[in-house]
Design an enzyme around this catalytic site. Structure first.
Site: not given
Ligand code: GLA
Ligand code: ZN
Length: 676
Positions: A117, A155-156, A161, A166, A315, A323, A365
């Protein structure tokens, strides 16, 4: 004072988190149970759709919004508002199969395979087109639903690239920046060095690992371009949503001091700043209090991206994450403390990743409010529910702001330039750590500094600290001079004002661009010390500071010497100086010392600026939010021992008790004291 509540429909503070019903569509019983449990935990918001693309559009052009609509509606009927995410954070397999151009090319020129992702080519025309289509449909179908209170873009964002599209876009970006005049670029990039002249913009490649990495200006422009291009992508998503539902506010979740993107360039595009907070609690290299102080700094960075509005903690982990190197669970009471810290620092939301643990794959997890056990009688669930109760009690805080008259300057450009510069000692440059240490030292004095850019408006501050401001933006020196002139207390350090925004060195002595006149000094040499080397500074009051890693050798032209080196061939020469200018003072600290050793100097600056200090026992945090509802003083005990504080007056909203003077907090205890 105006009250700027972000989401009045929730009653004040938001309590919610990422919710992934698409993983449970075959379990209607679980989806029912979710609503019951959410209400029990005092949840009033859910973030939906973050990675739902392959369920929303399982085949190209075949859309299924009914399941999402049903959930948004059901949540709304139960008083739970949706933060609706665009699904562009992860691509479905059909998209990459049909349009491989959406997959990124890495630093050595290799195209990625499908998977993972957050790994899209932000330039890809096809990817942008597909994102626009689904975003528009999402907004048309759900954007006007009364349960939808905000959009969450992708997201984040992050990553680079190096694909041909690019590269071409980078060349166009450079041509635009250097007014289609390659000689302007050659001059700014000092291109005669190593025969690095270009004849045309289409000869320029980004810094491939196996290509050109020795032109500092090129490396920096590539980083600037990556921000620009990501921002351009984000703006396109926002434009589509706004064209359908102009009144739904938008945010994008940022990350802790993320290196890859200059968030200051992206912030103006967003209605609200939000970020994902994952501290390394209970680690074995710092005290718990230090971890908390470091997190307070991160909150300050986010808060300062949009001064004048609360931010969102989009979040955080209800229990543990999966992680980190060691995924340690938060000790009892820490959840409440960390959530309250976010609010204390200016967040109007406490949100989690994630509501319910999935059964499989990478994050199976990762902590969640609802565990695989599926019940509400877990420790984590109880602690979350307790926070839900607490947020209701302190709801009047929503919309209030932190007002501070002190700021620390932190620039992404400067950060990137320092990381890249071939100078100093590669292992100990530590720009970020130096900023954080100084910020924490002020925090220990009860001063909650903003963290702002060097070209931002400084008129609301009376104390400004600019650590290691190696690169000066075009307006920075003028900005700092004006700040001191009108009475500001400014402190700069070694490694200030060496290069301009193209990374060309200033001639005629550092710090350049008029700063050597402001500080009344010139830095003639900078000495990098080996890890065990030490020097010292003897201050005029006879105190001694230990010097490590960097020491500049100064010529003092027009400043008062406050401290001199104690060792080596530059023993006795100036290490700390001060020059009065206009109504203010410009301090220069020429060597690296522990920030705590500089506390007396910081206290002097604060006293001269008439900024009140509030010294509390080590590990106790103090923040104040104010607004039309009055003032709210947050006291957070980041230790396991009981502490008693005096001089506290007002009503503690946590216990609903009047405090006359003395406040006792148990280990990890919190108080939110309302006073007028
Ligand atoms: C990030 C992502 C989430 C998830 C969390 C896990 O912040 O935005 O989708 O993967 O990490 O800590
Ligand atoms: Zn590119």
């Amino acid at each position: 004072m105006e009250r700027r509540m972000l989401f009045p429909q929730t009653g004040g503070l938001v309590h919610g988190g990422d919710y992934n019903p698409e993983q449970w569509l075959d379990r209607p019983d679980i989806l029912e149970e979710d609503v019951r449990l959410m209400k029990k935990a005092g949840i009033n918001s859910a973030t939906l759709g973050v990675f739902s693309w392959s369920v929303l559009e399982p085949e190209e052009g075949e859309f299924h919004f009914e399941w999402l609509e049903e959930i948004v509606e059901k949540l709304y009927r139960n008083g739970i508002y949706t933060v609706l995410s665009t699904p562009s954070g992860a691509r479905p397999a059909w998209l990459d199969a049909a349009y491989p151009e959406a997959m990124r090319v890495n630093r050595i020129g290799m195209r990625a395979h499908h998977g993972g992702r957050h790994n899209h080519c932000m330039t890809s025309r096809k990817y942008r087109e597909k994102v626009s289509i689904i975003d528009r449909k999402l907004a048309e179908r759900l954007g006007s639903h009364p349960g939808v209170m905000m959009y969450h873009i992708s997201n984040e964002f992050g990553g680079e690239c190096f694909c041909p599209a690019c590269v071409r876009k980078f060349q166009e970006y450079l041509a635009e920046k250097y007014e289609h005049d390659i000689e302007k670029l050659n001059k700014a990039w000092w291109a005669a060095f190593w025969s690095h002249r270009y004849n045309s913009f289409d000869q320029i490649e980004p810094p491939f690992e196996n290509g050109e990495t020795s032109v500092m200006a090129l490396n920096l422009e590539w980083k600037r371009f990556t921000t620009w291009n990501t921002n351009d992508f984000m703006k396109q998503e926002i434009a589509v949503l706004r064209s359908v539902t102009p009144n739904v506010p938008v945010t994008a979740n940022f990350m802790q001091l993320f290196n890859g993107l200059d968030y200051r360039k992206m912030a103006p595009e967003l209605d609200v700043i939000s970020w994902d907070n994952y501290p390394l609690f209970h680690n074995d290299w710092e005290t718990f209090g230090e971890t908390m102080y470091g997190t307070a700094f991160q909150h300050a960075v986010m808060r300062s991206l949009k001064r004048g509005k609360p931010f969102m903690m989009m979040e955080s982990a209800p229990g543990l994450v999966n992680w980190q190197t060691v995924n340690k669970v938060k000790r009892p009471g820490v959840h409440r403390l960390a959530c309250l810290q976010a609010v204390a620092c200016g967040s109007d939301t406490v949100q989690y990743f994630q509501w319910r643990k999935g059964r499989g794959s990478y994050e199976q997890f990762h902590g969640a409010v609802v565990d695989h056990m599926g019940t509400d009688d877990t420790r984590v669930f109880r602690e979350v529910a307790e926070v839900g109760e607490l947020l209701k009690k302190i709801a009047p805080v929503a919309g209030t702001l932190l007002h501070t008259r002190a700021a620390l300057l932190f620039d992404w450009d400067n950060r990137w330039a320092i990381q890249d510069v071939k100078a100093l000692s590669q292992a100990t440059k530590k720009y970020e750590e130096t900023c954080i240490d100084i910020w924490k030292a002020f925090f220990r004095l009860g001063v909650d500094m903003d963290v702002v850019g060097s070209d931002e408006d400084l008129s609301c501050y009376d104390v400004v600290v600019a650590p290691m401001l190696y690169m000066l933006q075009p307006g920075t020196a003028r900005n700092l001079k004006a700040f001191v002139e009108r009475g500001g207390q400014l402190l700069a350090t070694y490694f200030t004002g060496y290069v301009d925004s193209d990374q060309l060195c200033y001639l005629g002595g550092f710090p350049g661009d008029g700063l050597k006149e402001l500080f009344g000094i010139v830095s003639e040499e900078i000495d990098s010390l080996y890890p065990s080397d030490r020097n010292g500074i003897e201050m005029a009051d006879n105190s001694r500071w230990e010097v490590r890693e960097y020491a500049e050798i100064l010529r003092v032209h027009d400043a008062q010497t406050l401290g001199v080196y104690t060792e080596d061939f530059y023993k006795g020469t100036a290490a700390v100086t001060c020059r009065e200018h206009g109504k203010g003072k410009a301090y220069y600290v020429a060597a690296r010392t522990d920030a705590d050793q500089m506390l007396p100097l910081f206290e002097k600056m604060l006293t001269d600026a008439e900024i009140p200090m509030r010294k509390l026992p080590e590990g106790v945090e103090y923040h104040v939010r104010s607004g039309e509802e009055g003032n709210f003083a947050f006291y957070l005990n980041c230790t396991t021992r009981e502490v008693t504080l005096s001089g506290v007056k007002g009503r503690d909203l946590v216990t609903d008790r009047e405090i006359e003077d003395s406040l006792t907090l148990p280990g990890y205890g919190v108080a939110v004291v309302h006073f007028v």
